[in-house]
Design a protein around this motif. Structure first.
Motif, PDB file in Angstrom:
ATOM      1  N   CYS A  56       0.746  -1.260   0.090  1.00 49.93           N
ATOM      2  CA  CYS A  56      -0.149   0.161  -0.059  1.00 49.93           C
ATOM      3  C   CYS A  56       0.854   1.320   0.091  1.00 49.93           C
ATOM      4  N   GLU A  88       0.255  -4.140   6.594  1.00 46.45           N
ATOM      5  CA  GLU A  88      -1.186  -5.001   7.005  1.00 46.45           C
ATOM      6  C   GLU A  88      -1.150  -6.204   6.338  1.00 46.45           C
ATOM      7  N   SER A  89      -1.030  -6.324   5.112  1.00 42.78           N
ATOM      8  CA  SER A  89      -1.489  -7.630   4.451  1.00 42.78           C
ATOM      9  C   SER A  89      -0.150  -8.675   4.435  1.00 42.78           C
ATOM     10  N   CYS A 124      -0.659   2.880   4.478  1.00 39.23           N
ATOM     11  CA  CYS A 124      -1.501   1.415   5.157  1.00 39.23           C
ATOM     12  C   CYS A 124      -1.595   1.605   6.803  1.00 39.23           C
ATOM     13  N   ASP A 125      -2.764   1.230   7.173  1.00 36.87           N
ATOM     14  CA  ASP A 125      -3.177   1.530   8.480  1.00 36.87           C
ATOM     15  C   ASP A 125      -2.120   1.994   9.620  1.00 36.87           C
ATOM     16  N   SER A 196      -3.762   2.340  -1.093  1.00 34.99           N
ATOM     17  CA  SER A 196      -4.179   1.463   0.068  1.00 34.99           C
ATOM     18  C   SER A 196      -5.650   0.906  -0.175  1.00 34.99           C
ATOM     19  N   CYS A 197      -6.159   0.130   0.809  1.00 32.85           N
ATOM     20  CA  CYS A 197      -7.269  -0.411   0.574  1.00 32.85           C
ATOM     21  C   CYS A 197      -8.506   0.674   0.202  1.00 32.85           C
ATOM     22  N   ALA A 203      -7.092   2.016   6.934  1.00 30.58           N
ATOM     23  CA  ALA A 203      -6.463   2.922   6.197  1.00 30.58           C
ATOM     24  C   ALA A 203      -7.036   4.307   5.681  1.00 30.58           C
TER      25      ALA A 203
HETATM   26 FE1  FES Z   1      -2.608  -1.594   3.620  1.00 33.07          FE
HETATM   27 FE2  FES Z   1      -5.350  -2.120   3.869  1.00 33.07          FE
HETATM   28  S1  FES Z   1      -3.653  -3.592   3.745  1.00 33.07           S
HETATM   29  S2  FES Z   1      -4.243  -0.370   3.621  1.00 33.07           S
END
Ligand code: FES
Length: 576
Positions: A56, A88-89, A124-125, A196-197, A203
């Motif tokens: 992200c 996060e992923s 990312c978050d 990002s998501c 995020a």
């Molecule tokens: Fe990075 Fe959702 S996995 S913002």
């Protein structure tokens, strides 16, 4: 700039005529900097969470170049530096375990270097939260530039959202409604660009939060990562941070109690992630603003959810930007007296002033107050004998028919036990049961993973059931949905009553009454407590051991106890 003669913090490194400045300036020259850049101009750190392991944020090197153009143009000296990045992923066991570690990295990098102001590049978050926490502990002028969301996902002619549709596909796969081949095809259709998501996951929520707090320029949250206007925003942020250094506009002047109250209301209006509760408590702790868990309920309770984005609604971040983005939402809140419109922002103006003419181009995406997505958005903070220090539920993502529910507990002592048992066709569970997960809080997991939205048992899914009440001390992804009670405090591993729940106990959830009750007598609970043995905490050495020994509960922001507070920028010893 008229006041070039002002002395900034970086002068202690670059502004002297002694051996130390020879070292500080001289070694910098190996990057090709000419003499005049050491003329006392503001030095701007560009704190970058770029990493190919954080997909992200993988485009943030190019965003940094835009920031640098703006810094140079305004007469500053930009110096980019990396900090640990949290994908996060990708990151195991959970990125949350390292949020506080990164905040230390950021804080010490700022304090230990000749930095007068800082641009925080994140996406990312946790990267957003950890950077703001670290900068807040230094109280420097700071401005956040988010990487921006990905373009909308597209699968077989339909829009699909990061995370949200993954949870749906995964349930369909389990129920036999989707083939493995289709599942793989959907995987290739979800993440189509940098960014990002693009759901209102954590995020996007945190990108909205920093804009609502006033520490990012208007439209920071929604401009897609690959839209050229993201580069413009980065450029203008670079210009603005130089001016902020000249003005002495530090974070504590912006991050006031009013700013946090604005952010809480904005979170309700956008249908933001439950993770924002923990993160804002942690940021407030760093900057010294008193903020309590119950403020989320009290301040956010009457705020309708206006933004119709997944997971609560239908649309995605691209649509949100084209509809007007957060400024349109802020203007609507202001019009209904749900905003401290005089709260100062990084523009040097009040938030109400920034957004007073913001248009709303699409009232399906950003809905009107008289036609909200959810009448009462915000967070429900639940209390009761099962959560004496509170628990969190997001009403806009929950099923209305489960908001008042009594059910029999099916208890999983660990996430591993859940994974083992949930597929068992003989598991004694039906749609009225309540799934309870223990030992997934900050200390227990450790790191408080996003496992609270436990998938439903296949035998329940097969009957077409889409939601059940689930209770845990874990978090859930901001992209997830369901009637999910999270962040139960104190957590099971810290001896909270959640640890005492047994299979077959009845639990009562009443969201309207804000109550979470374990229907077991006090005498029986006392008996269970007397025989409860704390599972050995995972003291494996290294950072993780320090984390487990010092992490606070979710109701306090899950910061490390010794990191709370602002320590400023003073370096005790200057010499090498
Ligand atoms: Fe990075 Fe959702 S996995 S913002």
């Amino acid at each position: 700039m008229s006041d070039q003669k002002k002395t900034f913090r970086s002068a202690a490194w670059f502004g002297r005529d002694d051996k130390d400045s020879f070292v500080h300036r001289g070694w910098m020259r190996n990057q090709g900097f000419p003499d005049h850049v050491f003329d006392g101009r503001p030095v701007i750190g560009i704190c970058n969470t770029w990493s190919e392991l954080t997909p992200c944020n993988a485009h943030l090197r190019s965003i940094a170049e835009h920031v640098k153009r703006g810094v140079w143009e305004a007469g500053g000296l930009p110096l980019e530096f990396p900090v640990m990045s949290l994908g996060e992923s990708t990151l195991r066991p959970t990125a949350m375990l390292f949020r506080n570690l990164v905040s230390m990295d950021v804080e010490e990098s700022i304090r230990g270097n000749p930095i007068d102001g800082v641009v925080l590049l994140c996406g990312c978050d946790k990267t957003t939260v950890s950077l703001v926490m670290g900068a807040a502990s230094c109280d420097v002028p700071a401005i956040v530039v988010s990487g921006g969301p990905m373009l909308n996902g597209k699968y077989r002619g339909k829009e699909i959202g990061s995370g949200t549709d993954l949870w749906r596909f995964s349930e369909e796969l389990k129920a036999g409604a989707m083939s493995q081949l289709e599942f793989r095809e959907a995987e290739t259709c979800m993440s189509r660009s940098a960014g990002s998501c693009m759901t209102m996951g954590t995020a996007s929520t945190m990108a909205n939060m920093v804009e609502a707090l006033g520490i990012a320029l208007p439209q920071n949250a929604a401009i897609p990562a690959v839209d050229s206007r993201r580069g413009v925003l980065a450029h203008m942020s670079g210009r603005r941070i130089v001016e902020m250094v000249h003005e002495g506009l530090t974070l504590s002047k912006i991050l006031t109690r009013s700013a946090f109250e604005n952010a809480i209301r904005v979170n309700g209006a956008i249908g933001g992630s439950t993770n924002a509760v923990i993160h804002l408590l942690a940021i407030a702790g760093r900057i010294g603003v008193p903020l309590a868990l119950d403020d989320w309920d009290r301040i956010g309770r009457n705020v309708p959810t206006l933004v119709d984005l997944m997971p609560s609604g239908r649309f995605l971040m691209e649509d949100y930007y084209y509809a007007g983005g957060l400024p349109a939402v802020i203007r609507a809140l202001d019009a209904h007296e749900l905003l401290h419109s005089n709260a100062l922002t990084v523009t040097g103006k009040a938030i109400g002033e920034n957004c007073k003419d913001a248009p709303n181009w699409d009232e399906e995406v950003i809905r009107r107050f008289d036609n909200p997505l959810v009448k009462q958005g915000g967070m429900a903070i639940l209390r009761g004998n099962l959560a004496p220090d509170g628990a969190v539920l997001k009403p806009s993502a929950a099923s209305p028919d489960l908001m008042c529910h009594r059910g029999r507990a099916v208890v999983f002592n660990t996430i591993e036990q859940y994974k083992e048992r949930i597929m068992d066709p003989d598991l004694d569970v039906d749609e009225d049961s309540i799934l309870v997960l223990q030992n997934c809080g900050p200390k227990g997991y450790p790191g408080m993973a996003e496992v609270g939205n436990m998938g439903l048992p296949p035998k329940v899914l097969a009957r077409g059931i889409k939601d059940m009440v689930r209770i845990s001390d874990a978090r859930m992804s901001g992209t997830a949905y369901g009637t999910v009670v999270l962040h139960v405090c104190p957590e099971a591993a810290a001896g909270g009553p959640l640890a005492l729940v047994q299979e077959g106990d009845f639990i009562e959830l009443d969201v309207e009454a804000r109550s979470l009750h374990l229907d077991v007598s006090d005498a029986e609970l006392a008996r269970r407590r007397a025989s409860w043995k704390q599972a050995p905490l995972p003291l494996t050495g290294g950072y993780q051991q320090m984390y487990v020994q010092h992490v606070m509960q979710a109701s306090e922001g899950a910061d490390l106890d010794f990191l709370v507070g602002c320590r400023g920028t003073t370096v005790k010893r200057e010499a090498h």
